[in-house]
Design a protein around this motif. Structure first.
Motif, mmCIF file in Angstrom:
data_model
loop_
_atom_site.group_PDB
_atom_site.id
_atom_site.type_symbol
_atom_site.label_atom_id
_atom_site.label_comp_id
_atom_site.label_asym_id
_atom_site.label_seq_id
_atom_site.Cartn_x
_atom_site.Cartn_y
_atom_site.Cartn_z
ATOM 1 N N ALA A 196 46.213 7.978 158.949
ATOM 2 C CA ALA A 196 47.222 7.239 158.183
ATOM 3 C C ALA A 196 46.591 6.643 156.924
ATOM 4 N N TRP A 197 45.398 6.071 157.064
ATOM 5 C CA TRP A 197 44.679 5.577 155.873
ATOM 6 C C TRP A 197 44.376 6.721 154.923
ATOM 7 N N LEU A 198 43.952 7.850 155.465
ATOM 8 C CA LEU A 198 43.602 9.012 154.645
ATOM 9 C C LEU A 198 44.793 9.477 153.819
ATOM 10 N N TYR A 199 45.977 9.511 154.429
ATOM 11 C CA TYR A 199 47.182 10.006 153.751
ATOM 12 C C TYR A 199 47.830 8.962 152.845
ATOM 13 N N ASN A 200 47.632 7.686 153.161
ATOM 14 C CA ASN A 200 48.351 6.636 152.439
ATOM 15 C C ASN A 200 47.532 5.943 151.362
ATOM 16 N N GLU A 201 46.245 5.703 151.615
ATOM 17 C CA GLU A 201 45.472 4.805 150.767
ATOM 18 C C GLU A 201 44.177 5.391 150.210
ATOM 19 N N SER A 202 43.662 6.423 150.808
ATOM 20 C CA SER A 202 42.330 6.921 150.436
ATOM 21 C C SER A 202 42.345 7.546 149.043
ATOM 22 N N PRO A 203 41.182 7.725 148.439
ATOM 23 C CA PRO A 203 41.124 8.359 147.115
ATOM 24 C C PRO A 203 41.512 9.831 147.122
ATOM 25 N N VAL A 204 41.693 10.423 148.308
ATOM 26 C CA VAL A 204 42.067 11.839 148.390
ATOM 27 C C VAL A 204 43.465 12.021 148.979
ATOM 28 N N LYS A 205 44.239 10.963 149.043
ATOM 29 C CA LYS A 205 45.495 10.953 149.781
ATOM 30 C C LYS A 205 46.497 12.002 149.307
ATOM 31 N N ASP A 206 46.444 12.384 148.041
ATOM 32 C CA ASP A 206 47.457 13.279 147.502
ATOM 33 C C ASP A 206 47.189 14.754 147.758
ATOM 34 N N PHE A 207 45.966 15.095 148.171
ATOM 35 C CA PHE A 207 45.659 16.519 148.323
ATOM 36 C C PHE A 207 44.833 16.851 149.557
ATOM 37 N N VAL A 208 44.398 15.862 150.308
ATOM 38 C CA VAL A 208 43.527 16.127 151.453
ATOM 39 C C VAL A 208 44.294 16.844 152.565
ATOM 40 N N VAL A 209 43.585 17.692 153.296
ATOM 41 C CA VAL A 209 44.138 18.315 154.501
ATOM 42 C C VAL A 209 43.216 18.011 155.673
ATOM 43 N N THR A 210 43.801 17.962 156.865
ATOM 44 C CA THR A 210 43.046 17.673 158.074
ATOM 45 C C THR A 210 43.355 18.737 159.119
ATOM 46 N N ASN A 211 42.419 18.918 160.030
ATOM 47 C CA ASN A 211 42.641 19.866 161.121
ATOM 48 C C ASN A 211 43.148 19.142 162.366
ATOM 49 N N ASP A 212 42.940 19.733 163.530
ATOM 50 C CA ASP A 212 43.585 19.265 164.755
ATOM 51 C C ASP A 212 42.615 18.761 165.824
ATOM 52 N N ARG A 213 41.346 18.616 165.524
ATOM 53 C CA ARG A 213 40.368 18.268 166.565
ATOM 54 C C ARG A 213 40.086 16.763 166.558
ATOM 55 N N TRP A 214 41.050 16.015 167.083
ATOM 56 C CA TRP A 214 40.975 14.558 167.051
ATOM 57 C C TRP A 214 41.052 13.928 168.435
ATOM 58 N N GLY A 215 41.072 14.734 169.479
ATOM 59 C CA GLY A 215 41.153 14.213 170.834
ATOM 60 C C GLY A 215 41.392 15.343 171.810
ATOM 61 N N GLN A 216 41.103 15.112 173.081
ATOM 62 C CA GLN A 216 41.131 16.184 174.073
ATOM 63 C C GLN A 216 42.519 16.759 174.299
ATOM 64 N N SER A 217 43.570 16.016 174.013
ATOM 65 C CA SER A 217 44.933 16.535 174.179
ATOM 66 C C SER A 217 45.632 16.781 172.838
ATOM 67 N N ILE A 218 44.862 16.747 171.754
ATOM 68 C CA ILE A 218 45.440 16.846 170.410
ATOM 69 C C ILE A 218 45.274 18.243 169.819
ATOM 70 N N THR A 219 44.151 18.894 170.114
ATOM 71 C CA THR A 219 43.842 20.190 169.525
ATOM 72 C C THR A 219 44.953 21.198 169.786
ATOM 73 N N CYS A 220 45.362 21.870 168.704
ATOM 74 C CA CYS A 220 46.421 22.878 168.749
ATOM 75 C C CYS A 220 47.802 22.273 169.012
ATOM 76 N N LYS A 221 47.911 20.926 168.869
ATOM 77 C CA LYS A 221 49.193 20.254 169.060
ATOM 78 C C LYS A 221 49.544 19.339 167.881
ATOM 79 N N HIS A 222 48.544 18.720 167.284
ATOM 80 C CA HIS A 222 48.791 17.782 166.191
ATOM 81 C C HIS A 222 47.725 17.965 165.113
#
Length: 451
Positions: free
Chosen positions: A230-256
């Motif tokens: 949320a900080w990355l998308y809303n406030e960070s210096p890269v908020k307008d163009f950054v992309v993120t992947n899905d490896r953020w937790g054991q039940s998150i990969t391939c879902k979010h």
């Protein structure tokens, strides 16, 4: 240090969606549109480089293989003194031949549009002078250089987009091990170590990709992943163009996440509903450099091009991994494969970059090894094998039959004249030019302009 922004990033900024604020929940974060530059780029280079590049045995997981016993342990027993520690490898991570400009030129010549460097793998060694990794980073030990910073400047100077891989976990960090043994009830390790590193990377180096990894053992709540994104998308210096992947937790990969990586070498057999990336390696068995690899362990140029075509036809990006040696050299086989890909893309890249999968057919329904992409009013039939059974050099296609009428024009990319074709009730027969020097290490692209 204030970074220079090159034309690539300026163009990215123009594509951004402004004004939207995202909450620290997956429902909200998943609603963010994927910045267009990522889907259009199609091809990236992945770099696994770190202390594991010194022993260069097994894989980048050398340290855990050591502790688990087996071949790696026997190698150490036969070649190193008793009580030798993994940390002692760091002094030999010298990078004396690392030239960021030469690397960036190679990546540009390969046809890649973006580069992702492992800023920290699971061993915990940071490739920048992190304030949170005292005496276990590339400035204090080994090369005594800011690898993240040097490569970022060179990559951007080559008009490529720069991203950073970061492992959330560290295998043998005492805090992480303690919290793991207690089922991650406390969160001192992410709060004091791992997440501050991510904020530091974003603020200091402004990557356009955050490629997260190392969260398969723990829930996303342990890392406060949604809070960071949320900080990355809303406030960070890269908020307008950054992309993120899905490896953020054991039940998150391939879902979010911004796009899916699901698992290493992920290559589904068909179009997916969510943007995805095939993170694969030129070495079939490792992402890190292996001194003991055999020639057969490497993908051939034909296999690499085939994987690129399949990935893009099914709507994915491909992230092609190389593992440099401890001294900063890049294996000549890696260089050859990348340059072969670049040569092919210099002729056929029109069917790859900025393209879309053809929703009616990603693969031909009549002739195997023919894949489709589309862009504007054009359709591209990418065939991975020159027809062998026809003395007339004739290619039969089934999926495109409805595109053909009297005004349809077919050309072969790299060949000047339009091609003749005939229509039967079940297929289109396209007469290919007589190319006496047809290579067995290539693929060809038909450009179909429907009237």
């Amino acid at each position: 240090m204030k970074l220079l922004w090159y034309s690539t990033i300026l163009l990215i900024c123009a594509e951004a969606v402004f004004g939207e604020k995202y909450e620290a929940s997956w429902d909200s974060l998943d609603s963010r549109p994927l910045p267009e530059w990522f889907d259009n780029a199609k091809i990236g280079i992945f770099i696994h480089w770190g202390v594991f590049s010194v022993p260069s045995m097994g894989t980048e997981w050398f340290w855990t293989f050591w502790n688990d016993g087996g071949e790696v342990t026997e190698y150490l027993k036969n070649n190193f003194p008793p009580y030798f520690s993994y940390q002692e490898f760091a002094k030999d991570f010298t990078a004396e031949f690392f030239n960021a400009t030469e690397w960036a030129e190679l990546f540009a010549n390969s046809g890649a549009r973006y580069v992702v460097l492992t800023s920290k793998h699971h061993e915990g060694f940071t490739m920048w002078p992190s304030s949170y990794s005292y005496s276990w980073n590339s400035k204090d030990l080994g090369p005594h250089r800011d690898i993240v910073g040097e490569l970022g400047e060179a990559v951007r100077a080559a008009n490529l987009t720069y991203g950073l891989y970061h492992s959330l976990l560290e295998w043998y960090h005492p805090l992480y091990q303690s919290e793991k043994s207690n089922n991650f009830i406390t969160t001192e390790f992410p709060e004091k170590k791992s997440m501050p590193e991510l904020y530091e990377l974003v603020n200091n180096y402004q990557p356009a990709i955050i490629w997260s990894d190392g969260a398969w053992e723990s829930p996303d709540t342990y890392w406060n992943a949604t809070g960071f994104i949320a900080w990355l998308y809303n406030e960070s210096p890269v908020k307008d163009f950054v992309v993120t992947n899905d490896r953020w937790g054991q039940s998150i990969t391939c879902k979010h996440g911004g796009y899916y990586t699901c698992n290493d070498r992920y290559l589904p057999d068909g179009l997916q509903t969510k943007k995805w990336e095939n993170a694969m390696s030129l070495d079939r068995y490792s992402f890190g450099y292996r001194r003991n690899a055999k020639l057969a362990d490497y993908l051939s140029s034909q296999e690499l091009i085939t994987t690129v075509v399949q990935t893009v036809a099914y709507g994915g990006n491909i992230l092609i991994n190389i593992g440099p040696a401890h001294d900063g050299t890049i294996n000549l086989i890696f260089q050859e494969r990348l340059l072969d890909l670049g040569s092919w893309l210099s002729v056929n890249g029109e069917a790859i970059y900025d393209s879309n999968p053809w929703t009616q057919a990603q693969k031909d329904n009549l002739t195997s090894n023919v894949y489709y992409t589309t862009k504007e009013k054009y359709y591209y039939a990418i065939f991975l094998e020159w027809p062998k059974d026809s003395q007339l050099n004739e290619l039969s296609l089934g999926s495109v039959i409805d595109l053909f009428n009297e005004g349809t024009i077919v050309t072969l990319l790299g060949y000047n004249s339009s091609l003749t074709w005939t229509n039967s009730s079940e297929s289109i027969q396209i007469s290919l030019p007589d190319l006496s020097n047809v290579s067995t290490r290539n693929a060809w692209v038909l450009k179909i302009e429907a009237a």
